[in-house]
Design an enzyme around this catalytic site. Structure first.
Site, mmCIF file in Angstrom:
data_model
loop_
_atom_site.group_PDB
_atom_site.id
_atom_site.type_symbol
_atom_site.label_atom_id
_atom_site.label_comp_id
_atom_site.label_asym_id
_atom_site.label_seq_id
_atom_site.Cartn_x
_atom_site.Cartn_y
_atom_site.Cartn_z
ATOM 1 N N HIS A 1 -2.589 4.053 -7.186
ATOM 2 C CA HIS A 1 -3.371 5.209 -6.736
ATOM 3 C C HIS A 1 -4.836 5.120 -7.160
ATOM 4 O O HIS A 1 -5.523 6.139 -7.239
ATOM 5 C CB HIS A 1 -2.778 6.516 -7.275
ATOM 6 N N ILE B 1 0.870 -1.172 0.000
ATOM 7 C CA ILE B 1 0.000 0.000 0.000
ATOM 8 C C ILE B 1 0.907 1.221 0.000
ATOM 9 O O ILE B 1 2.085 1.145 0.355
ATOM 10 C CB ILE B 1 -0.968 0.009 1.195
ATOM 11 N N ASP B 2 0.359 2.357 -0.407
ATOM 12 C CA ASP B 2 1.154 3.574 -0.501
ATOM 13 C C ASP B 2 1.715 3.984 0.860
ATOM 14 O O ASP B 2 1.127 3.689 1.906
ATOM 15 C CB ASP B 2 0.298 4.731 -1.031
ATOM 16 N N ARG B 3 2.801 4.715 0.837
ATOM 17 C CA ARG B 3 3.410 5.231 2.068
ATOM 18 C C ARG B 3 2.424 6.061 2.877
ATOM 19 O O ARG B 3 2.416 6.002 4.116
ATOM 20 C CB ARG B 3 4.636 6.093 1.698
ATOM 21 N N THR C 1 -0.838 5.799 2.914
ATOM 22 C CA THR C 1 -2.008 5.020 3.302
ATOM 23 C C THR C 1 -1.675 4.193 4.534
ATOM 24 O O THR C 1 -0.590 3.630 4.635
ATOM 25 C CB THR C 1 -2.439 4.089 2.157
#
Length: 293
Positions: A229, A132-134, A136
Site C-alpha cells: 500500500h 498489485i492490489d485488487r 488497483t
C-alpha cells in the site's frame, strides 16, 4: 477432480495426537466444518505430496504434506475483463481491471486474474512475478515457463524494474514537484493496513504532476521501494488521499459492504520497463486503461 485453474494450498501437519489427517484438518481449521472436509475428500480435493487422494481414514503423521483446494460457494462474478497485452514463450503481460484480485485469497478463488488467464491460455504453469492490489488497475507480469521464471523474479528483488503508476488525488499546491517522499512504513491496525512512523525510512516514492484540474490532480508515481500500500499511504500522508480509497487516511466502515463499481480506487499501474535477462533487450509495457475523472 479440481479445475485446472485452481492451485492447491499446502499444509505440513503439525505436532499433535490426532488419529487421522481428517481430525487434524478439522482442529487446524475450525472455521471449516467436518462435513466440508469429508465432501472435499470424496471429490479428490485433499491430496498428499505425490498427488494421491487422502481419505477420511488416512492416518495422521507429523510433517505429512497435505495439499487441499480452497473453495468459495456462490463466488460473486466480477463483471470486468482483463486483456493480454503481450505474450511470448517466457512472459505474459496483462492489463487488470479494478476490483479483480491477482491471486486467490479470502472470498476469491475462480474470480481472479490468475484463474482467468490459466483458463484462457490453457497454461497451468502461469505465475505472477509481482502483484498489485485488487482495487488497483493496470499491468501485471506473469511467468509462462518455470525454467526461466527465476531470472525474471530476480529483476524485482534487485529493483531492476522501473514501475510507473498514475493516481487522481487532491491538489498539493504547497509542494515543489517532482517531489520525493520517504518514510518508515510498518504494519498498522487492523492488520491489513500500513502506517508511517518515526524512524529510518524504508520506503520511497517519486511524485510528479501530470495534469491539474482544479481541486484534483493526476499524479505520476514512481516507487523506488515496494512496500504494501506504499503509494496509497504516501499520498494520504502528504494530505492527498487517492480518490476512492477506503483504507487511507481513515478506514471507512463501508469496506464491509459489496464493492461499489461506480467508485473505483483511482490508481493505475501504468508502465513497466526493464532489461530482459535472457535477450538483453529493453522491454517496455504500457497499460491501455485510463483513469476516469
Amino acid at each position: 477432480m479440481p479445475s485446472p485453474t485452481m492451485r492447491p494450498s499446502t499444509l505440513h501437519l503439525p505436532q499433535g495426537e490426532w488419529a487421522t489427517v481428517l481430525d487434524c484438518l478439522c482442529d487446524h481449521f475450525p472455521a471449516i466444518d467436518r462435513s466440508t472436509w469429508l465432501q472435499r475428500m470424496e471429490r479428490g480435493r485433499v491430496l498428499d505430496a505425490e498427488g494421491a487422494p487422502i481419505g477420511p481414514q488416512h492416518p495422521y503423521r507429523v510433517g505429512l504434506k497435505v495439499r487441499y483446494f480452497r473453495e468459495v460457494p456462490n463466488e460473486t462474478p466480477i463483471p470486468f475483463k482483463a486483456h493480454v497485452l503481450w505474450q511470448d514463450e517466457h512472459l505474459l503481460v496483462a492489463d487488470k481491471p479494478h476490483f479483480l484480485p491477482v491471486m486467490p485469497a479470502g472470498e476469491y478463488v475462480e474470480q481472479t486474474l490468475l484463474a482467468r488467464l490459466v483458463r484462457s491460455t490453457g497454461n497451468p504453469d502461469l505465475v505472477p512475478i509481482h502483484r498489485i492490489d485488487r482495487l488497483t488497475a493496470g499491468l501485471v507480469l506473469f511467468s509462462v515457463d518455470p525454467r526461466s521464471r527465476g531470472q525474471y523474479q530476480a529483476l524485482f528483488r534487485q529493483r531492476a524494474v522501473e514501475k510507473r503508476y498514475e493516481a487522481i488525488a487532491p491538489a498539493l499546491p504547497q509542494l515543489q514537484f517532482p517531489h520525493v517522499h520517504r518514510s518508515r512504513m510498518v504494519e498498522g491496525e487492523p492488520f491489513f493496513r500500513m502506517q508511517e512512523v518515526a524512524g529510518e525510512a524504508n520506503s520511497e516514492t517519486r511524485i510528479e504532476v501530470l495534469e491539474r484540474r482544479g481541486e484534483l490532480w493526476r499524479y505520476g508515481l514512481s516507487p523506488v521501494t515496494g512496500r504494501k500500500h506504499q503509494l496509497r499511504v504516501h499520498l494520504a500522508g502528504l494530505g492527498a488521499p487517492i480518490v476512492g480509497d477506503d483504507f487511507y487516511p481513515e478506514l471507512h466502515e463501508s469496506r464491509s459492504q459489496p464493492d461499489d463499481y461506480a467508485k473505483p480506487l483511482k490508481l493505475l499501474a501504468r508502465g513497466l520497463r526493464f532489461v530482459d535477462p535472457l535477450s538483453g533487450q529493453v522491454r517496455e509495457f504500457e497499460s491501455q486503461l485510463q483513469l476516469q475523472w
